[in-house]
Scaffold this motif. Structure first.
Motif, PDB file in Angstrom:
ATOM      1  N   ASP A 111       0.812  -1.225   0.000  1.00 51.91           N
ATOM      2  CA  ASP A 111       0.000   0.000   0.000  1.00 51.91           C
ATOM      3  C   ASP A 111       0.840   1.267   0.000  1.00 51.91           C
ATOM      4  O   ASP A 111       0.306   2.376  -0.119  1.00 51.91           O
ATOM      5  CB  ASP A 111      -0.965   0.004   1.185  1.00 51.91           C
ATOM      6  N   LEU A 112       2.164   1.115   0.091  1.00 52.95           N
ATOM      7  CA  LEU A 112       3.056   2.270   0.027  1.00 52.95           C
ATOM      8  C   LEU A 112       3.846   2.323  -1.282  1.00 52.95           C
ATOM      9  O   LEU A 112       4.690   3.202  -1.457  1.00 52.95           O
ATOM     10  CB  LEU A 112       4.039   2.243   1.210  1.00 52.95           C
ATOM     11  N   LEU A 113       3.549   1.403  -2.191  1.00 53.87           N
ATOM     12  CA  LEU A 113       4.319   1.347  -3.425  1.00 53.87           C
ATOM     13  C   LEU A 113       4.128   2.600  -4.283  1.00 53.87           C
ATOM     14  O   LEU A 113       5.091   3.129  -4.846  1.00 53.87           O
ATOM     15  CB  LEU A 113       3.943   0.104  -4.230  1.00 53.87           C
ATOM     16  N   ALA A 114       2.899   3.075  -4.375  1.00 48.91           N
ATOM     17  CA  ALA A 114       2.647   4.282  -5.164  1.00 48.91           C
ATOM     18  C   ALA A 114       3.430   5.464  -4.620  1.00 48.91           C
ATOM     19  O   ALA A 114       4.013   6.240  -5.371  1.00 48.91           O
ATOM     20  CB  ALA A 114       1.151   4.595  -5.182  1.00 48.91           C
ATOM     21  N   GLN A 115       3.448   5.584  -3.297  1.00 44.41           N
ATOM     22  CA  GLN A 115       4.207   6.671  -2.667  1.00 44.41           C
ATOM     23  C   GLN A 115       5.701   6.519  -2.949  1.00 44.41           C
ATOM     24  O   GLN A 115       6.402   7.499  -3.219  1.00 44.41           O
ATOM     25  CB  GLN A 115       3.945   6.670  -1.162  1.00 44.41           C
ATOM     26  N   HIS A 116       6.185   5.276  -2.899  1.00 40.11           N
ATOM     27  CA  HIS A 116       7.597   5.014  -3.139  1.00 40.11           C
ATOM     28  C   HIS A 116       8.002   5.403  -4.565  1.00 40.11           C
ATOM     29  O   HIS A 116       9.114   5.885  -4.801  1.00 40.11           O
ATOM     30  CB  HIS A 116       7.888   3.538  -2.899  1.00 40.11           C
ATOM     31  N   LEU A 117       7.081   5.197  -5.521  1.00 40.63           N
ATOM     32  CA  LEU A 117       7.380   5.454  -6.924  1.00 40.63           C
ATOM     33  C   LEU A 117       6.947   6.842  -7.391  1.00 40.63           C
ATOM     34  O   LEU A 117       7.127   7.184  -8.558  1.00 40.63           O
ATOM     35  CB  LEU A 117       6.715   4.389  -7.804  1.00 40.63           C
ATOM     36  N   GLU A 118       6.395   7.621  -6.483  1.00 34.62           N
ATOM     37  CA  GLU A 118       5.918   8.955  -6.846  1.00 34.62           C
ATOM     38  C   GLU A 118       7.071   9.803  -7.384  1.00 34.62           C
ATOM     39  O   GLU A 118       8.148   9.875  -6.807  1.00 34.62           O
ATOM     40  CB  GLU A 118       5.305   9.644  -5.620  1.00 34.62           C
ATOM     41  N   GLY A 119       6.825  10.432  -8.505  1.00 31.94           N
ATOM     42  CA  GLY A 119       7.846  11.265  -9.120  1.00 31.94           C
ATOM     43  C   GLY A 119       8.795  10.500 -10.014  1.00 31.94           C
ATOM     44  O   GLY A 119       9.590  11.099 -10.740  1.00 31.94           O
ATOM     45  N   VAL A 120       8.723   9.161  -9.962  1.00 33.64           N
ATOM     46  CA  VAL A 120       9.590   8.324 -10.797  1.00 33.64           C
ATOM     47  C   VAL A 120       8.811   7.799 -11.997  1.00 33.64           C
ATOM     48  O   VAL A 120       9.291   7.809 -13.131  1.00 33.64           O
ATOM     49  CB  VAL A 120      10.175   7.142  -9.992  1.00 33.64           C
ATOM     50  N   VAL A 121       7.587   7.343 -11.751  1.00 31.87           N
ATOM     51  CA  VAL A 121       6.739   6.779 -12.797  1.00 31.87           C
ATOM     52  C   VAL A 121       5.674   7.794 -13.183  1.00 31.87           C
ATOM     53  O   VAL A 121       4.861   8.192 -12.358  1.00 31.87           O
ATOM     54  CB  VAL A 121       6.064   5.475 -12.332  1.00 31.87           C
ATOM     55  N   SER A 122       5.681   8.215 -14.433  1.00 27.90           N
ATOM     56  CA  SER A 122       4.689   9.193 -14.892  1.00 27.90           C
ATOM     57  C   SER A 122       4.108   8.827 -16.252  1.00 27.90           C
ATOM     58  O   SER A 122       3.288   9.560 -16.797  1.00 27.90           O
ATOM     59  CB  SER A 122       5.319  10.591 -14.961  1.00 27.90           C
ATOM     60  N   THR A 123       4.552   7.703 -16.821  1.00 27.42           N
ATOM     61  CA  THR A 123       4.073   7.257 -18.120  1.00 27.42           C
ATOM     62  C   THR A 123       3.618   5.800 -18.020  1.00 27.42           C
ATOM     63  O   THR A 123       3.956   5.108 -17.051  1.00 27.42           O
ATOM     64  CB  THR A 123       5.185   7.371 -19.176  1.00 27.42           C
ATOM     65  N   PRO A 124       2.842   5.309 -18.992  1.00 23.72           N
ATOM     66  CA  PRO A 124       2.329   3.931 -18.923  1.00 23.72           C
ATOM     67  C   PRO A 124       3.434   2.902 -18.697  1.00 23.72           C
ATOM     68  O   PRO A 124       4.511   2.991 -19.287  1.00 23.72           O
ATOM     69  CB  PRO A 124       1.665   3.754 -20.294  1.00 23.72           C
ATOM     70  N   PHE A 125       3.157   1.933 -17.836  1.00 20.51           N
ATOM     71  CA  PHE A 125       4.141   0.895 -17.518  1.00 20.51           C
ATOM     72  C   PHE A 125       3.515  -0.477 -17.611  1.00 20.51           C
ATOM     73  O   PHE A 125       2.294  -0.636 -17.550  1.00 20.51           O
ATOM     74  CB  PHE A 125       4.717   1.111 -16.118  1.00 20.51           C
ATOM     75  N   TYR A 126       4.371  -1.477 -17.725  1.00 18.54           N
ATOM     76  CA  TYR A 126       3.968  -2.877 -17.797  1.00 18.54           C
ATOM     77  C   TYR A 126       4.332  -3.529 -16.468  1.00 18.54           C
ATOM     78  O   TYR A 126       5.439  -3.336 -15.956  1.00 18.54           O
ATOM     79  CB  TYR A 126       4.715  -3.552 -18.938  1.00 18.54           C
ATOM     80  N   ALA A 127       3.418  -4.303 -15.901  1.00 16.69           N
ATOM     81  CA  ALA A 127       3.643  -4.925 -14.594  1.00 16.69           C
ATOM     82  C   ALA A 127       4.112  -6.368 -14.742  1.00 16.69           C
ATOM     83  O   ALA A 127       3.528  -7.137 -15.510  1.00 16.69           O
ATOM     84  CB  ALA A 127       2.360  -4.884 -13.765  1.00 16.69           C
ATOM     85  N   VAL A 128       5.170  -6.736 -14.006  1.00 20.70           N
ATOM     86  CA  VAL A 128       5.652  -8.117 -13.984  1.00 20.70           C
ATOM     87  C   VAL A 128       5.945  -8.523 -12.542  1.00 20.70           C
ATOM     88  O   VAL A 128       6.197  -7.683 -11.690  1.00 20.70           O
ATOM     89  CB  VAL A 128       6.926  -8.298 -14.838  1.00 20.70           C
ATOM     90  N   GLY A 129       5.893  -9.842 -12.281  1.00 24.79           N
ATOM     91  CA  GLY A 129       6.255 -10.341 -10.961  1.00 24.79           C
ATOM     92  C   GLY A 129       5.073 -10.854 -10.161  1.00 24.79           C
ATOM     93  O   GLY A 129       3.915 -10.503 -10.411  1.00 24.79           O
ATOM     94  N   THR A 130       5.368 -11.669  -9.160  1.00 23.98           N
ATOM     95  CA  THR A 130       4.336 -12.299  -8.337  1.00 23.98           C
ATOM     96  C   THR A 130       3.641 -11.337  -7.383  1.00 23.98           C
ATOM     97  O   THR A 130       2.566 -11.624  -6.877  1.00 23.98           O
ATOM     98  CB  THR A 130       4.951 -13.438  -7.502  1.00 23.98           C
ATOM     99  N   GLY A 131       4.265 -10.204  -7.113  1.00 23.48           N
ATOM    100  CA  GLY A 131       3.702  -9.268  -6.154  1.00 23.48           C
ATOM    101  C   GLY A 131       2.346  -8.727  -6.550  1.00 23.48           C
ATOM    102  O   GLY A 131       1.490  -8.464  -5.692  1.00 23.48           O
ATOM    103  N   TRP A 132       2.104  -8.569  -7.851  1.00 23.37           N
ATOM    104  CA  TRP A 132       0.840  -7.989  -8.324  1.00 23.37           C
ATOM    105  C   TRP A 132      -0.333  -8.897  -8.031  1.00 23.37           C
ATOM    106  O   TRP A 132      -1.453  -8.416  -7.796  1.00 23.37           O
ATOM    107  CB  TRP A 132       0.931  -7.689  -9.820  1.00 23.37           C
ATOM    108  N   ASP A 133      -0.127 -10.219  -8.052  1.00 25.26           N
ATOM    109  CA  ASP A 133      -1.194 -11.159  -7.714  1.00 25.26           C
ATOM    110  C   ASP A 133      -1.266 -11.398  -6.203  1.00 25.26           C
ATOM    111  O   ASP A 133      -2.355 -11.510  -5.634  1.00 25.26           O
ATOM    112  CB  ASP A 133      -0.972 -12.494  -8.422  1.00 25.26           C
ATOM    113  N   ALA A 134      -0.113 -11.484  -5.560  1.00 27.02           N
ATOM    114  CA  ALA A 134      -0.080 -11.769  -4.125  1.00 27.02           C
ATOM    115  C   ALA A 134      -0.768 -10.680  -3.310  1.00 27.02           C
ATOM    116  O   ALA A 134      -1.372 -10.953  -2.272  1.00 27.02           O
ATOM    117  CB  ALA A 134       1.363 -11.951  -3.656  1.00 27.02           C
ATOM    118  N   TYR A 135      -0.680  -9.438  -3.779  1.00 26.69           N
ATOM    119  CA  TYR A 135      -1.283  -8.310  -3.066  1.00 26.69           C
ATOM    120  C   TYR A 135      -2.199  -7.529  -4.004  1.00 26.69           C
ATOM    121  O   TYR A 135      -2.153  -6.301  -4.068  1.00 26.69           O
ATOM    122  CB  TYR A 135      -0.185  -7.416  -2.495  1.00 26.69           C
TER     123      TYR A 135
END
Length: 235
Positions: free
Chosen positions: A147-171
């Motif tokens: 629940d803090l990932l968006a805050q962690h990536l704030e200012g870094v990610v500003s364009t469309p991205f592709y998601a990979v990894g087990t974390g997206w399903d696990a949480y």
């Protein structure tokens, strides 16, 4: 140049070999049995390519983050093989390998990799393709509460991205609203684990840049350096 790549950092165990422009690989989901599978898989690709370890130019290993035990197995095997054949080594991030595979398979150039790190956290980083067609982290790899990932990536990610990894399903619930307007693939990621094939591409680039080191300097990257155990109620 001929290189062998190996990885045991997650539930997946994989090896990839490049010899004279040809590639040979093995990949298997085998939780908790990497120590039994890794060496036979390496022998299999070497035999298939009809080459010996001493004929290689270098060895590439998955350095983590991921399972503490899996990472240690991968690094230990890499060191043992490199010592025996006097080969230089380079380590490759498991997160970077997944991002690289997203480019190889799907042409994606901006990727957020998130692996379930247990303890209600995810290993994560944001990657962008560079001029050498290698996915590069845009900030230090981290372990973060979902629940803090968006805050962690704030200012870094500003364009469309592709998601990979087990974390997206696990949480999934905690991550469902995070950067949802920018996420390209809303369904379960098609790339859940790193592979030695992608590490082979990244590792070759590292060797070309002179980043090879001796076996004794092969180091794991845990990201989370310590594990704290919470006392259960009534214990």
């Amino acid at each position: 140049m001929n290189y062998l790549a190996l990885d045991a950092s997650t539930e997946a165990c994989s090896v990839a070999l490049q010899v004279n422009g040809k590639s040979f690989s093995r990949y298997e989901l085998c939780p908790q049995s990497h120590s039994l599978q890794l060496l036979p898989m390496i022998d299999a690709v070497l035999n298939e390519a009809q080459i010996k370890l001493v004929d290689l130019d270098g060895l590439i290993f998955g350095q983590g983050p991921g399972s503490f035990t899996g990472v240690r197995i991968g690094v230990g095997v890499a060191q043992g093989l490199a010592f025996s054949a006097n080969l230089p080594v380079v380590g490759v991030s498991s997160l970077q390998a997944m991002a690289q595979m997203a480019y190889i398979k799907n042409g994606q150039t901006q990727v957020i990799a998130a692996i379930d790190a247990r303890m209600a956290e995810v290993y994560n980083a944001y990657f962008v393709l560079d001029q050498d067609n290698i996915m590069q982290a845009q900030q230090a790899e981290a372990v973060t509460q979902p629940d803090l990932l968006a805050q962690h990536l704030e200012g870094v990610v500003s364009t469309p991205f592709y998601a990979v990894g087990t974390g997206w399903d696990a949480y999934a619930e905690k991550l469902s609203g995070i950067l949802s307007s920018l996420r390209v693939n809303e369904a379960s990621p098609d790339i859940l684990f790193p592979s030695a094939e992608a590490m082979l591409v990244i590792g070759q680039n590292k060797f070309a840049q002179g980043q090879g080191v001796s076996a004794e300097n092969a180091q794991p990257v845990y990201v989370r350096d310590t594990v704290s155990w919470k006392k259960l109620p009534g214990k």
